[in-house]
Write a protein that holds these residues in place. Structure first.
Motif, PDB file in Angstrom:
ATOM      1  N   LEU A 198      -6.414   3.343   3.998  1.00 28.66           N
ATOM      2  CA  LEU A 198      -5.484   2.229   3.876  1.00 28.66           C
ATOM      3  C   LEU A 198      -5.822   1.342   2.674  1.00 28.66           C
ATOM      4  O   LEU A 198      -4.926   0.842   1.990  1.00 28.66           O
ATOM      5  CB  LEU A 198      -5.471   1.401   5.161  1.00 28.66           C
ATOM      6  N   ASP A 199      -7.109   1.149   2.417  1.00 31.25           N
ATOM      7  CA  ASP A 199      -7.512   0.380   1.237  1.00 31.25           C
ATOM      8  C   ASP A 199      -7.024   1.057  -0.044  1.00 31.25           C
ATOM      9  O   ASP A 199      -6.525   0.401  -0.966  1.00 31.25           O
ATOM     10  CB  ASP A 199      -9.040   0.234   1.193  1.00 31.25           C
ATOM     11  N   ALA A 200      -7.181   2.385  -0.091  1.00 30.74           N
ATOM     12  CA  ALA A 200      -6.744   3.124  -1.282  1.00 30.74           C
ATOM     13  C   ALA A 200      -5.241   3.005  -1.480  1.00 30.74           C
ATOM     14  O   ALA A 200      -4.760   2.838  -2.611  1.00 30.74           O
ATOM     15  CB  ALA A 200      -7.151   4.594  -1.158  1.00 30.74           C
ATOM     16  N   TYR A 201      -4.486   3.050  -0.405  1.00 29.96           N
ATOM     17  CA  TYR A 201      -3.036   2.994  -0.512  1.00 29.96           C
ATOM     18  C   TYR A 201      -2.561   1.591  -0.904  1.00 29.96           C
ATOM     19  O   TYR A 201      -1.625   1.436  -1.692  1.00 29.96           O
ATOM     20  CB  TYR A 201      -2.390   3.434   0.803  1.00 29.96           C
ATOM     21  N   GLN A 202      -3.239   0.571  -0.375  1.00 31.97           N
ATOM     22  CA  GLN A 202      -2.886  -0.787  -0.767  1.00 31.97           C
ATOM     23  C   GLN A 202      -3.207  -1.029  -2.244  1.00 31.97           C
ATOM     24  O   GLN A 202      -2.422  -1.633  -2.966  1.00 31.97           O
ATOM     25  CB  GLN A 202      -3.642  -1.793   0.102  1.00 31.97           C
ATOM     26  N   GLN A 203      -4.350  -0.549  -2.690  1.00 35.28           N
ATOM     27  CA  GLN A 203      -4.723  -0.715  -4.089  1.00 35.28           C
ATOM     28  C   GLN A 203      -3.757   0.019  -5.016  1.00 35.28           C
ATOM     29  O   GLN A 203      -3.533  -0.392  -6.159  1.00 35.28           O
ATOM     30  CB  GLN A 203      -6.151  -0.229  -4.310  1.00 35.28           C
ATOM     31  N   ALA A 204      -3.164   1.095  -4.509  1.00 32.21           N
ATOM     32  CA  ALA A 204      -2.207   1.859  -5.311  1.00 32.21           C
ATOM     33  C   ALA A 204      -0.839   1.173  -5.368  1.00 32.21           C
ATOM     34  O   ALA A 204       0.010   1.582  -6.161  1.00 32.21           O
ATOM     35  CB  ALA A 204      -2.053   3.263  -4.742  1.00 32.21           C
TER      36      ALA A 204
END
Length: 268
Positions: free
Chosen positions: A159-165
């Motif tokens: 989820l962190d990776a997707y938010q950062q993207a």
């Protein structure tokens, strides 16, 4: 209302504690009936789209059918979000082209899932979609609970990776434990979407937990199929079928309330 303002309006419906209850439709009549009941936003269901044409769900087999449905529903009196599996492509640019088609059809949101594949791939798709269609609300789904073992560390990492993207919202279907939901909400920077489960927390309970969006997924479609089977069982047994049965004229009126098609070049 312009496409850009519709996208902003749709994003504003995601309020923690006052969640967007998002039903999933599968054709003109189901979308129109839900809109007539006052739902301001409606999504599509990938399972329903696939089952309707005899193709597998989650196998990138229904791109054409998904886009066609979006074009038919995109000018309806509601915000439209499209369940697009993993973007029907392993190529981020392919996912971006799909998002552009959906946006042109009138959709303001898209749901993209990782299918427990590499988080880097879905993150790349999200970046490509946001670059191509900045106004599109991207709801990024991780399947750590749906397909995996519910590993909390992996869920947060994804989820962190997707938010950062650039994801505008994050979706964790299969997560139903109230304590885990409550623990996840404050660790996110984007609205949390939970899939409603008849055996899980109620809408009111999910609101109290800080959820911002509650999806129905394929539940309504499966209930409709079940109702058809129950009705046939009753009729065969000489009983009047129970439940709600819209009249012929009522269904015809619903069909007229949603235009049959939409120009692929229209952005409103």
């Amino acid at each position: 209302m312009t496409a850009d303002s519709r996208g902003t309006s749709f994003a504003a419906l995601h309020r923690p504690g006052e969640p967007l209850l998002l039903p999933n439709a599968w054709d003109h009549a189901s979308a129109a009936a839900l809109a007539a009941r006052g739902f301001a936003a409606i999504a599509t269901s990938s399972l329903a789209v696939a089952a309707a044409v005899g193709l597998p769900d989650g196998a990138a087999a229904t791109r054409e059918h998904t886009v066609r449905l979006a074009r038919n529903l995109g000018s309806g009196p509601f915000h439209l979000s499209v369940d697009a599996e993993g973007g029907f492509s392993d190529d981020p640019e392919g996912a971006a082209r799909l998002a552009a088609e959906l946006w042109a059809a009138g959709a303001v949101g898209v749901n993209l899932e990782d299918g427990l594949g590499a988080s880097e791939l879905l993150a790349a798709k999200i970046r490509a979609v946001k670059a191509a269609v900045p106004g599109m609300f991207v709801n990024a789904r991780t399947d750590t609970y749906w397909l995996g073992d519910g590993d909390e560390k992996d869920t947060l990492r994804r989820l962190d990776a997707y938010q950062q993207a650039g994801a505008d919202g994050v979706f964790v279907p299969g997560l139903t434990d109230p304590a885990r939901i409550a623990g996840l909400v404050p660790r996110l920077g984007a609205p949390l979407n939970i899939l409603h489960s008849p055996t899980g927390p109620t809408v009111a309970q999910l609101a109290d937990l800080g959820v911002a969006r509650i999806s129905l997924g394929s539940l309504l479609y499966r209930r409709a199929l079940g109702a058809a089977l129950d009705a046939m069982t009753d009729i065969a047994a000489g009983r009047a079928p129970g439940g709600t049965t819209p009249s012929y004229d009522e269904v015809c009126a619903l069909e007229r309330s949603v235009p049959v098609s939409r120009s692929a070049n229209s952005a409103g």
